[in-house]
Design a protein around this motif. Structure first.
Motif, PDB file in Angstrom:
ATOM      1  N   SER A  44      -3.664  -0.356 -10.894  1.00 24.04           N
ATOM      2  CA  SER A  44      -3.875  -1.354  -9.846  1.00 24.04           C
ATOM      3  C   SER A  44      -4.055  -2.731 -10.449  1.00 24.04           C
ATOM      4  O   SER A  44      -4.917  -2.934 -11.300  1.00 24.04           O
ATOM      5  CB  SER A  44      -5.110  -0.997  -9.012  1.00 24.04           C
ATOM      6  OG  SER A  44      -4.973   0.268  -8.414  1.00 24.04           O
ATOM      7  N   LEU A  63       9.361   2.533  -8.473  1.00 23.39           N
ATOM      8  CA  LEU A  63       8.927   1.350  -7.752  1.00 23.39           C
ATOM      9  C   LEU A  63       9.939   0.232  -7.911  1.00 23.39           C
ATOM     10  O   LEU A  63      10.585   0.119  -8.949  1.00 23.39           O
ATOM     11  CB  LEU A  63       7.559   0.902  -8.278  1.00 23.39           C
ATOM     12  CG  LEU A  63       6.462   1.975  -8.269  1.00 23.39           C
ATOM     13  CD1 LEU A  63       5.223   1.471  -8.994  1.00 23.39           C
ATOM     14  CD2 LEU A  63       6.130   2.393  -6.850  1.00 23.39           C
ATOM     15  N   VAL A  88       6.287   5.906 -15.194  1.00 24.11           N
ATOM     16  CA  VAL A  88       6.730   5.311 -13.935  1.00 24.11           C
ATOM     17  C   VAL A  88       8.054   4.609 -14.200  1.00 24.11           C
ATOM     18  O   VAL A  88       8.301   4.158 -15.318  1.00 24.11           O
ATOM     19  CB  VAL A  88       5.668   4.324 -13.370  1.00 24.11           C
ATOM     20  CG1 VAL A  88       5.474   3.152 -14.293  1.00 24.11           C
ATOM     21  CG2 VAL A  88       6.012   3.867 -11.972  1.00 24.11           C
ATOM     22  N   SER A  94      -1.973   2.530  -7.617  1.00 26.17           N
ATOM     23  CA  SER A  94      -0.892   2.950  -8.520  1.00 26.17           C
ATOM     24  C   SER A  94      -1.485   3.608  -9.750  1.00 26.17           C
ATOM     25  O   SER A  94      -2.457   3.119 -10.322  1.00 26.17           O
ATOM     26  CB  SER A  94      -0.062   1.740  -8.971  1.00 26.17           C
ATOM     27  OG  SER A  94       0.576   1.141  -7.884  1.00 26.17           O
ATOM     28  N   SER A  95      -0.894   4.712 -10.152  1.00 22.70           N
ATOM     29  CA  SER A  95      -1.392   5.395 -11.341  1.00 22.70           C
ATOM     30  C   SER A  95      -0.262   6.158 -12.016  1.00 22.70           C
ATOM     31  O   SER A  95       0.777   6.399 -11.428  1.00 22.70           O
ATOM     32  CB  SER A  95      -2.533   6.346 -10.991  1.00 22.70           C
ATOM     33  OG  SER A  95      -2.075   7.378 -10.152  1.00 22.70           O
ATOM     34  N   PRO A 124       6.956   8.357 -10.057  1.00 28.04           N
ATOM     35  CA  PRO A 124       6.994   7.190  -9.171  1.00 28.04           C
ATOM     36  C   PRO A 124       8.139   6.251  -9.549  1.00 28.04           C
ATOM     37  O   PRO A 124       8.325   5.932 -10.723  1.00 28.04           O
ATOM     38  CB  PRO A 124       5.650   6.498  -9.405  1.00 28.04           C
ATOM     39  CG  PRO A 124       4.818   7.444 -10.196  1.00 28.04           C
ATOM     40  CD  PRO A 124       5.746   8.410 -10.856  1.00 28.04           C
ATOM     41  N   PHE A 139       1.570  -3.992  -9.959  1.00 33.24           N
ATOM     42  CA  PHE A 139       1.344  -2.647  -9.442  1.00 33.24           C
ATOM     43  C   PHE A 139       0.373  -2.724  -8.269  1.00 33.24           C
ATOM     44  O   PHE A 139      -0.701  -3.313  -8.376  1.00 33.24           O
ATOM     45  CB  PHE A 139       0.789  -1.733 -10.539  1.00 33.24           C
ATOM     46  CG  PHE A 139       1.815  -1.341 -11.566  1.00 33.24           C
ATOM     47  CD1 PHE A 139       2.598  -0.212 -11.389  1.00 33.24           C
ATOM     48  CD2 PHE A 139       2.013  -2.114 -12.699  1.00 33.24           C
ATOM     49  CE1 PHE A 139       3.553   0.145 -12.332  1.00 33.24           C
ATOM     50  CE2 PHE A 139       2.964  -1.766 -13.654  1.00 33.24           C
ATOM     51  CZ  PHE A 139       3.734  -0.636 -13.463  1.00 33.24           C
TER      52      PHE A 139
END
Length: 114
Positions: free
Chosen positions: A3, A49, A27, A19-20, A47, A15
């Motif tokens: 985050s 993004l 990611v 978010s992790s 993830p 992020f």
């Protein structure tokens, strides 16, 4: 927890809260996650993004990762010459780190996605 962490060079991406990355996980950041997913196999649960601004320079540049306080924690200078593969250079494949334990500053630590 990522985050507030950000990619501060190359592309502009912060992020979002929550978010992790799981231990040993990763990611994927993409300009167009849907197009990338159609072109390469991304493992389930990874993830993906989308960045909102910026472009990766065609001839190379430095990509930086900063924590939520703005401290640069990692940087990758990439290129399309020397030991760097030029296959991802506008032809579709992404650039992938072969092993996270390798020094990511050298082209030999990276390969084009299959």
């Amino acid at each position: 927890d990522l985050s507030g962490w950000a990619v501060t060079e190359g592309v502009d991406f912060i992020f979002p809260p929550g978010s992790s990355i799981a231990a040993g996980g990763f990611v994927v950041l993409a300009a167009d996650p849907e197009a990338l997913g159609a072109a390469v196999a991304i493992p389930p649960g990874v993830p993906v993004l989308a960045w909102a601004a910026g472009d990766m320079a065609n001839g190379g540049e430095v990509v930086e990762l900063a924590d939520a306080f703005g401290h640069i924690l990692d940087e990758v200078p990439y290129d399309d010459a020397g030991e760097w593969t030029d296959e991802p250079d506008g032809r579709g494949p992404s650039l992938e780190l072969i092993n996270p334990r390798l020094d990511n500053r050298g082209g030999g630590a990276w390969q084009a996605s299959a």
